[in-house]
Every structure is written in structure tokens, then in C-alpha cells.
Design an enzyme around this catalytic site. Structure first.
Site, PDB file in Angstrom:
ATOM      1  N   HIS A  77       0.832  -1.207   0.000  1.00 49.43           N
ATOM      2  CA  HIS A  77       0.000   0.000   0.000  1.00 49.43           C
ATOM      3  C   HIS A  77       0.865   1.254   0.000  1.00 49.43           C
ATOM      4  CE1 HIS A  77       0.655   0.848   4.357  1.00 49.43           C
ATOM      5  NE2 HIS A  77       0.693  -0.466   4.476  1.00 49.43           N
ATOM      6  N   ASP A  79      -0.624   4.289   0.831  1.00 52.86           N
ATOM      7  CA  ASP A  79      -1.155   5.234   1.815  1.00 52.86           C
ATOM      8  C   ASP A  79      -0.379   5.091   3.118  1.00 52.86           C
ATOM      9  OD1 ASP A  79      -2.332   2.659   2.099  1.00 52.86           O
ATOM     10  OD2 ASP A  79      -3.956   3.474   3.317  1.00 52.86           O
ATOM     11  N   ASP A 108       6.588   1.659   6.651  1.00 54.90           N
ATOM     12  CA  ASP A 108       5.223   1.147   6.409  1.00 54.90           C
ATOM     13  C   ASP A 108       4.522   2.018   5.380  1.00 54.90           C
ATOM     14  OD1 ASP A 108       2.863  -0.199   6.572  1.00 54.90           O
ATOM     15  OD2 ASP A 108       2.318   0.522   8.552  1.00 54.90           O
ATOM     16  N   GLU A 138      -5.064   0.924   2.660  1.00 62.42           N
ATOM     17  CA  GLU A 138      -4.869  -0.198   3.571  1.00 62.42           C
ATOM     18  C   GLU A 138      -5.005   0.268   5.007  1.00 62.42           C
ATOM     19  OE1 GLU A 138      -2.995  -3.182   6.166  1.00 62.42           O
ATOM     20  OE2 GLU A 138      -2.380  -1.120   5.920  1.00 62.42           O
ATOM     21  N   GLU A 139      -4.516   1.473   5.278  1.00 65.15           N
ATOM     22  CA  GLU A 139      -4.513   1.979   6.655  1.00 65.15           C
ATOM     23  C   GLU A 139      -5.885   2.514   7.061  1.00 65.15           C
ATOM     24  OE1 GLU A 139      -2.086   1.406   8.459  1.00 65.15           O
ATOM     25  OE2 GLU A 139      -0.182   1.537   7.391  1.00 65.15           O
ATOM     26  N   GLU A 167       4.653  -5.853   4.080  1.00 67.45           N
ATOM     27  CA  GLU A 167       4.453  -5.173   5.374  1.00 67.45           C
ATOM     28  C   GLU A 167       5.701  -5.338   6.239  1.00 67.45           C
ATOM     29  OE1 GLU A 167       2.110  -3.280   6.522  1.00 67.45           O
ATOM     30  OE2 GLU A 167       0.552  -3.537   5.007  1.00 67.45           O
ATOM     31  N   HIS A 350       4.139   3.828  12.172  1.00 68.17           N
ATOM     32  CA  HIS A 350       3.025   4.591  12.739  1.00 68.17           C
ATOM     33  C   HIS A 350       3.481   5.547  13.846  1.00 68.17           C
ATOM     34  CE1 HIS A 350      -0.395   1.694  11.262  1.00 68.17           C
ATOM     35  NE2 HIS A 350       0.635   1.723  10.431  1.00 68.17           N
TER      36      HIS A 350
HETATM   37 ZN   LIG Z   1       1.335  -1.250   6.317  1.00 74.04          ZN
END
Ligand SMILES: [Zn+2]
Length: 379
Positions: A77, A79, A108, A138-139, A167, A350
Site C-alpha cells: 500500500h 497510503d 510502512d 490499507e490503513e 508489510e 506509525h
Molecule cells: Zn502497512
């Protein structure tokens, strides 16, 4: 800066807080097209901001090998989660400090996507078909993301043999862990209706709280399973119980509660929903359920061995095949073909000052190259 870091840099510079559209996909297309990939992009969602209908972009890119050759897919992903406050350097102005590249998405998972692109360049076209399954959602709600890409592949008769999701699965060092499965996830809302009344006249009322307490006690005592060879035991957690009764002389008319279940492949979301509903109904309660993902497992075998061999050759480590952690888009891709996740160290994902080691980007790209070549050569 090495080539992979350069690619990661270009992706991080394109802000793409979930759900992502536009610029970051332009950058991705500009990387893949010169490598001989046919790039398909499409948007989904009606566009209503702040809802699960907000516009989402998806990208499917394919470079066909000789007729009849195997097909290996990279998935991921573009995003990212919102950066939040307190960064040392701007989250979307990537910066190298020391041996690290900083920026939102560095691990990520724009770093991994950069490693995939560099890997694809090193896999000869006659080795087989290579594709990229890349979403911008995805997030977030993940409603119009990878699932839409799977529909696109099905509608176009595109069927990968193996799929690697990039991931960030490594924990302490690049290569120490891969994810061969993930637990499923469901939330169930419980409600017990009673009859309100005065506490001095309980025979004229029906208090829902004792019944809700019995339901929750039964749910809390459930042993769903003992775990399996590859999964920890399934777990039910009571998240909330609310009655909202501020009075000192009123028996309330309703009690509500909410439970979360993270579950292994001994169950389906539906079978757990049934189990909880049966207990609730026995005490006069009702339930509503949302299933966020079913569990999946790609049992250790050919694909995990291919990954383990590639990781070992580069890092000297034997990656632990794990099913820990939250859900990922592999929960959808499992319906297409065997899928395993392997990527960077997840320590800063994150978080503010998200960062990736420059040497890990290079190493990951070499690992991805080796995995793709071996996957295409496999029987
Ligand atoms: Zn991810």
C-alpha cells in the site's frame, strides 16, 4: 544515497495520508513504466470525504513473461497513517541522518515498495510474469482498496501463483520474522432490553443489568481453543459496558456492551458470532456483529522455504514464521493464491520520526529479487 533509498525518497515526498490518490501513484507509475510494466490505475468510492466512500486509488502493474510462465506478485500500500506532531524533520520531506532515512512511510511501507521496484528491475523478463498489487487504502477503511484490485484481476483473468506482501514484519533485525498468517478480527455489540421502573418497586420493572452481567461472565469464561501449531489461542476481550443511568432511584431499561475477538483458524467470524449470539439470547439479549477479517494461514512449505532461503542468504537469519499482530491486506489476497508477508523492521511504524536503515533498504531489495526469481523458477 543508494538506488532503493532514492526510490523510497521519491515515494515519501508524495504525501499520501490514507486514503491516497494521485501524486504518489504518478510517482509509482513513473518508476514502473520504464521497467516494461503495463500500469492500470483506477479510483473507487463515491468521493464523500470523511466516510468510507472517500476516493481511493489503486494500481495494478504487470510485466508478462513468456507464455505459460509462472506469475509472482508483489503487494502493498502507498497510503500512510497521519504523521501527527513532534517530528524532528518534516514527515513528507525525507531526510537522511546518520545511516537512517526519515519520513512517514519509510518502513510502512514505501521503503518496501521501493525495494520491490528495484527488485523487479533485477528479475529478467524471461524469468516469468511479475506484477504489483498496490492500493491507496490499507490503513483506512480498506473497503475500496485491495478487494477492488482482486476484482480487477479476476475480471481480467489474472491469477498470480504466489504473492508477497511487503508489510514491516521484522522485529529486531531485518529478516528475523515473516508472517505466514494473521488472526481474524470481529467486534460484537450486545444489548439487553429490560423495563424501566422505580427501585422501590422492582416487581414492576425488569433490570437488564444482571442479565448483561451473566452474558459477559459467560463470554469471559469461554475457552475458544488452546491455540494451534501456528496460532496462539483465540481471545475474547470485553471492551465496553454501558448503561448510562445517572439516577439513584431508577432501574434502567437497557444495558449495552461490546466485545472484540481476535481468532485463529479454528473458527470463522460467523461461527463466533453464532456462539456469542446463542449465549446472549439465552439471557434475553441480542447481538450485532462486524467481521473485519477472517484468519488466514499459508502453512509452512514451498513458499515459506523460498523466503527463508533468500533471507538467510542475505542476513544469515532464519526468519520465524509467525501469525502474530493485527490484520493486513493479506486477509483479502489469501483468496487469490498463497500469500506471505515479509518486510522491514517495524519498530518505528506509525510513530513520529519513522525511519529505515539505508542498508536495510538495499538488503531487502536483494532479498525480494531472490524471492521473485526462486518463486518464478519453482514448479
Ligand atoms: Zn502497512
Amino acid at each position: 544515497m543508494n538506488q532503493v533509498a532514492e526510490l523510497a525518497n521519491r515515494l515519501i515526498e508524495a504525501p499520501s495520508v490514507t486514503p491516497a490518490t494521485g501524486l504518489v501513484f504518478d510517482v509509482m507509475e513513473a518508476m514502473l513504466a520504464p521497467l516494461g510494466f503495463a500500469v492500470h490505475r483506477f479510483q473507487r468510492g463515491s468521493g464523500e470525504v470523511g466516510t468510507d466512500e472517500e476516493a481511493v486509488e489503486n494500481l495494478f502493474a504487470i510485466r508478462n513473461g513468456p507464455a505459460g510462465s509462472r506469475h509472482f506478485a508483489f503487494a502493498g500500500h502507498l497510503d500512510v497513517v497521519p504523521p501527527g506532531e513532534g517530528w524532528t524533520s518534516a514527515p513528507f520531506a525525507p531526510e537522511v541522518r546518520g545511516e537512517l532515512l526519515y519520513g512517514r512511510g519509510a518502513v510502512d511501507m514505501k521503503g518496501a515498495i521501493a525495494a520491490m521496484v528495484a527488485a523487479a528491475e533485477h528479475v529478467p523478463q524471461d524469468a516469468g510474469t511479475v506484477s504489483f498489487i498496490i492500493t491507496g487504502d490499507e490503513e483506512g477503511h480498506a473497503k475500496h482498496g485491495t478487494r477492488a484490485l482482486i476484482d480487477f484481476m479476476r475480471d481480467n483473468d489474472i491469477q498470480p501463483d504466489l504473492c508477497l506482501v511487503g508489510e514491516p514484519t521484522s522485529v529486531h533485525r531485518l529478516g528475523d520474522m515473516m508472517k505466514i498468517g494473521r488472526r481474524g478480527s470481529t467486534i460484537i455489540w450486545l444489548e439487553v432490553e429490560g423495563t424501566e421502573g422505580h427501585v422501590a418497586y422492582p416487581h414492576l420493572a425488569d433490570n437488564p443489568i444482571p442479565r448483561m452481567v451473566k452474558i459477559l461472565a459467560e463470554l469471559d469464561a469461554l475457552v475458544l481453543d488452546e491455540g494451534t501449531d501456528w496460532f496462539q489461542a483465540s481471545n475474547l476481550e470485553i471492551l465496553d459496558m454501558e448503561v448510562g443511568n445517572p439516577a439513584s432511584n431508577v432501574i434502567p431499561h437497557r444495558a449495552r456492551a461490546r466485545v472484540s475477538i481476535r481468532f485463529n483458524d479454528c473458527h470463522t467470524g460467523e461461527s463466533l458470532g453464532e456462539k456469542v449470539r446463542e449465549i446472549a439470547e439465552r439471557h434475553g439479549g441480542t447481538t450485532k456483529q462486524v467481521i473485519y477479517g477472517e484468519p488466514f494461514l499459508t502453512p509452512p512449505g514451498e513458499f515459506s522455504q523460498i523466503i527463508a532461503a533468500a533471507v538467510k542468504a542475505e542476513t544469515g537469519l532464519d526468519p520465524e514464521p509467525s501469525t502474530s499482530g493485527g490484520t493486513s491486506d493479506a486477509r483479502f489476497l489469501r483468496a487469490v493464491c498463497p500469500v506471505i508477508e515479509f518486510g522491514l523492521c517495524n519498530a518505528t511504524m506509525h510513530k513520529r520520526d519513522e525511519a529505515v536503515a539505508l542498508e536495510d533498504l538495499d538488503a531487502l531489495s536483494r532479498i525480494y529479487t531472490a524471492i521473485a526469481k526462486a518463486a518464478l523458477a519453482a514448479e
